[in-house]
Motif scaffolding. Structure first.
Motif, short mmCIF file in Angstrom:
data_model
loop_
_atom_site.label_atom_id
_atom_site.label_comp_id
_atom_site.label_asym_id
_atom_site.label_seq_id
_atom_site.Cartn_x
_atom_site.Cartn_y
_atom_site.Cartn_z
N HIS A 75 9.14 11.95 14.39
CA HIS A 75 8.72 11.22 15.71
C HIS A 75 7.67 10.64 15.55
O HIS A 75 6.67 11.21 15.30
CB HIS A 75 8.83 12.31 16.65
CG HIS A 75 8.67 11.74 18.13
ND1 HIS A 75 9.62 10.97 18.79
CD2 HIS A 75 7.65 12.01 19.10
CE1 HIS A 75 8.90 10.68 19.72
NE2 HIS A 75 7.96 11.54 20.07
N VAL A 76 7.68 9.36 15.80
CA VAL A 76 6.45 8.44 15.91
C VAL A 76 6.19 7.61 16.76
O VAL A 76 7.08 7.10 17.76
CB VAL A 76 6.58 7.33 14.69
CG1 VAL A 76 5.12 6.78 14.50
CG2 VAL A 76 6.91 8.23 13.19
N TRP A 77 4.79 8.01 17.49
CA TRP A 77 4.50 7.40 18.91
C TRP A 77 3.37 6.57 19.04
O TRP A 77 2.32 7.45 18.24
CB TRP A 77 4.98 7.82 20.04
CG TRP A 77 4.46 9.28 20.18
CD1 TRP A 77 3.53 9.54 21.39
CD2 TRP A 77 4.41 10.48 19.80
NE1 TRP A 77 2.95 10.56 21.16
CE2 TRP A 77 3.43 11.42 20.07
CE3 TRP A 77 4.92 10.98 18.55
CZ2 TRP A 77 3.28 12.60 19.80
CZ3 TRP A 77 4.83 12.34 18.24
CH2 TRP A 77 4.02 13.13 18.68
N PHE A 78 3.06 5.76 19.62
CA PHE A 78 1.56 5.29 20.06
C PHE A 78 1.24 6.07 21.52
O PHE A 78 1.87 6.43 22.15
CB PHE A 78 1.54 4.18 20.39
CG PHE A 78 0.17 3.32 20.84
CD1 PHE A 78 -0.79 3.25 20.03
CD2 PHE A 78 -0.34 3.21 22.19
CE1 PHE A 78 -2.02 2.86 20.30
CE2 PHE A 78 -1.39 2.74 22.53
CZ PHE A 78 -2.51 2.48 21.56
N ASP A 79 0.02 6.56 21.27
CA ASP A 79 -0.55 7.19 22.50
C ASP A 79 -1.90 6.95 22.85
O ASP A 79 -2.95 6.85 22.17
CB ASP A 79 -0.89 8.86 21.88
CG ASP A 79 -1.36 9.79 23.15
OD1 ASP A 79 -1.68 9.34 24.15
OD2 ASP A 79 -1.54 11.08 22.89
N GLU A 80 -2.07 5.99 24.01
CA GLU A 80 -3.10 5.28 24.22
C GLU A 80 -4.61 6.43 24.73
O GLU A 80 -5.64 5.99 24.56
CB GLU A 80 -2.79 4.55 25.56
CG GLU A 80 -3.91 3.46 25.76
CD GLU A 80 -3.68 2.51 27.02
OE1 GLU A 80 -4.47 1.98 27.49
OE2 GLU A 80 -2.46 2.30 27.05
N MET A 81 -4.10 7.69 25.07
CA MET A 81 -5.04 8.60 25.30
C MET A 81 -5.93 8.77 24.19
O MET A 81 -6.97 8.92 24.35
CB MET A 81 -4.46 9.82 25.96
CG MET A 81 -3.58 9.56 27.02
SD MET A 81 -4.56 9.34 28.41
CE MET A 81 -5.52 10.99 28.64
N VAL A 82 -5.48 8.76 22.86
CA VAL A 82 -5.96 8.71 21.66
C VAL A 82 -7.30 8.12 21.57
O VAL A 82 -8.25 8.31 20.92
CB VAL A 82 -5.12 8.89 20.47
CG1 VAL A 82 -5.93 8.89 19.15
CG2 VAL A 82 -4.21 9.90 20.50
N LEU A 83 -7.21 6.60 22.07
CA LEU A 83 -8.03 5.73 21.68
C LEU A 83 -9.24 5.96 22.81
O LEU A 83 -10.39 5.47 22.49
CB LEU A 83 -7.68 4.39 22.19
CG LEU A 83 -6.46 3.91 21.29
CD1 LEU A 83 -6.05 2.44 21.60
CD2 LEU A 83 -6.80 3.68 19.91
N ASN A 84 -8.98 6.74 23.83
CA ASN A 84 -10.18 7.04 24.61
C ASN A 84 -10.80 8.21 24.43
O ASN A 84 -11.92 8.75 25.25
CB ASN A 84 -9.58 7.26 25.99
CG ASN A 84 -8.78 6.00 26.70
OD1 ASN A 84 -9.42 4.70 26.29
ND2 ASN A 84 -7.82 5.98 27.33
#
Length: 115
Positions: free
Chosen positions: A105-114
């Motif tokens: 499972h691979v996904w982008f998590d915008e929260m990680v950038l914050n």
């Protein structure tokens, strides 16, 4: 070997329609005990980091949340011990993956950038 890893990393980034953001052999990856042994599923997340760090943090289910127990290792050791994980390590900051038990499972998590 690195040439093969780069090729597969490019294919991975293309598959997820993302920018190719490779790391160098000398950059450090944060790992928990057990990740290199490969017995349990691995969670990976890439944070924005200083240049000497790759941004990747790799943990397995045995990680208890104590960041003092984590180790910094060179990406070259990931290629040597866990090439299956190295495939994802050109994905840009903000990406996560879960790999193991016949799951990917691979996904982008915008929260990680914050963070």
């Amino acid at each position: 070997m690195m040439k093969d890893i780069l090729k597969v990393q490019k294919e991975c980034c293309k598959h997820y329609e993302e920018e190719f953001s490779p790391i160098t052999l000398e950059q450090l990856v944060v790992v928990s005990d057990g990740v290199l042994e490969g017995a349990k599923p691995v969670k990976g997340v890439r944070y924005k980091s200083p240049e000497h760090m790759s941004g990747w943090w790799l943990t397995d289910d045995s990680f208890n949340g104590n960041i003092d127990s984590l180790k910094n290792i060179h990406f070259s050791h990931i290629i040597e011990k866990r090439p299956d994980l190295a495939i994802y390590m050109a994905l840009p900051y903000g990406y996560r993956f879960l790999l193991g038990s016949n799951k990917e499972h691979v996904w982008f998590d915008e929260m990680v950038l914050n963070d």
